[in-house]
Design a protein around this motif. Sequence first.
Motif, PDB file in Angstrom:
ATOM      1  N   VAL A   1      -5.100   5.752   2.897  1.00 30.10           N
ATOM      2  CA  VAL A   1      -4.309   6.590   1.990  1.00 30.10           C
ATOM      3  C   VAL A   1      -3.409   5.729   1.113  1.00 30.10           C
ATOM      4  O   VAL A   1      -3.256   5.998  -0.090  1.00 30.10           O
ATOM      5  CB  VAL A   1      -3.485   7.617   2.797  1.00 30.10           C
ATOM      6  CG1 VAL A   1      -2.464   8.308   1.929  1.00 30.10           C
ATOM      7  CG2 VAL A   1      -4.408   8.635   3.442  1.00 30.10           C
ATOM      8  N   ALA A   2      -2.813   4.696   1.670  1.00 30.45           N
ATOM      9  CA  ALA A   2      -1.948   3.811   0.891  1.00 30.45           C
ATOM     10  C   ALA A   2      -2.740   3.116  -0.212  1.00 30.45           C
ATOM     11  O   ALA A   2      -2.251   2.967  -1.338  1.00 30.45           O
ATOM     12  CB  ALA A   2      -1.279   2.786   1.799  1.00 30.45           C
ATOM     13  N   GLY A   3      -3.945   2.707   0.092  1.00 27.66           N
ATOM     14  CA  GLY A   3      -4.790   2.070  -0.922  1.00 27.66           C
ATOM     15  C   GLY A   3      -5.119   3.019  -2.062  1.00 27.66           C
ATOM     16  O   GLY A   3      -5.056   2.647  -3.238  1.00 27.66           O
ATOM     17  N   HIS A   4      -5.453   4.265  -1.714  1.00 28.08           N
ATOM     18  CA  HIS A   4      -5.764   5.246  -2.748  1.00 28.08           C
ATOM     19  C   HIS A   4      -4.528   5.584  -3.577  1.00 28.08           C
ATOM     20  O   HIS A   4      -4.612   5.742  -4.795  1.00 28.08           O
ATOM     21  CB  HIS A   4      -6.341   6.521  -2.135  1.00 28.08           C
ATOM     22  CG  HIS A   4      -7.735   6.373  -1.628  1.00 28.08           C
ATOM     23  ND1 HIS A   4      -8.787   6.017  -2.436  1.00 28.08           N
ATOM     24  CD2 HIS A   4      -8.258   6.539  -0.394  1.00 28.08           C
ATOM     25  CE1 HIS A   4      -9.894   5.959  -1.727  1.00 28.08           C
ATOM     26  NE2 HIS A   4      -9.594   6.270  -0.469  1.00 28.08           N
ATOM     27  N   SER A   5      -3.377   5.703  -2.918  1.00 28.96           N
ATOM     28  CA  SER A   5      -2.165   6.052  -3.660  1.00 28.96           C
ATOM     29  C   SER A   5      -1.752   4.914  -4.587  1.00 28.96           C
ATOM     30  O   SER A   5      -1.286   5.165  -5.703  1.00 28.96           O
ATOM     31  CB  SER A   5      -1.035   6.429  -2.710  1.00 28.96           C
ATOM     32  OG  SER A   5      -0.656   5.325  -1.923  1.00 28.96           O
ATOM     33  N   CYS A   6      -1.918   3.684  -4.153  1.00 33.83           N
ATOM     34  CA  CYS A   6      -1.571   2.546  -5.019  1.00 33.83           C
ATOM     35  C   CYS A   6      -2.457   2.525  -6.262  1.00 33.83           C
ATOM     36  O   CYS A   6      -1.961   2.320  -7.377  1.00 33.83           O
ATOM     37  CB  CYS A   6      -1.707   1.230  -4.262  1.00 33.83           C
ATOM     38  SG  CYS A   6      -0.348   0.897  -3.143  1.00 33.83           S
ATOM     39  N   SER A   7      -3.737   2.760  -6.086  1.00 28.56           N
ATOM     40  CA  SER A   7      -4.621   2.767  -7.254  1.00 28.56           C
ATOM     41  C   SER A   7      -4.322   3.955  -8.154  1.00 28.56           C
ATOM     42  O   SER A   7      -4.388   3.843  -9.384  1.00 28.56           O
ATOM     43  CB  SER A   7      -6.088   2.775  -6.818  1.00 28.56           C
ATOM     44  OG  SER A   7      -6.396   3.961  -6.128  1.00 28.56           O
TER      45      SER A   7
END
Length: 65
Positions: free
Chosen positions: A32-38
């Motif tokens: 989720v953190a990876g998706h939110s950062c992108s």
Amino acid sequence: MSVENDVKNNVEQLCDGAKSAACEVRAGLKNVAGHSCSYIKDNPWAGVGAGAVVGLVIGFLLGKK
């Protein structure tokens, strides 16, 4: 002694289950953190707006004393 062994086994099983659940949660949060950062990199104003809303809500809740 049998009851003591049963209790130890149950505690070990619970610990193992908790550890595996924590690992699954950690992996999900990383995803989720990876998706939110992108998403924030693609839409920076959405991040600014979300931060402002969160700040307003926290300020409202703290100011209600």
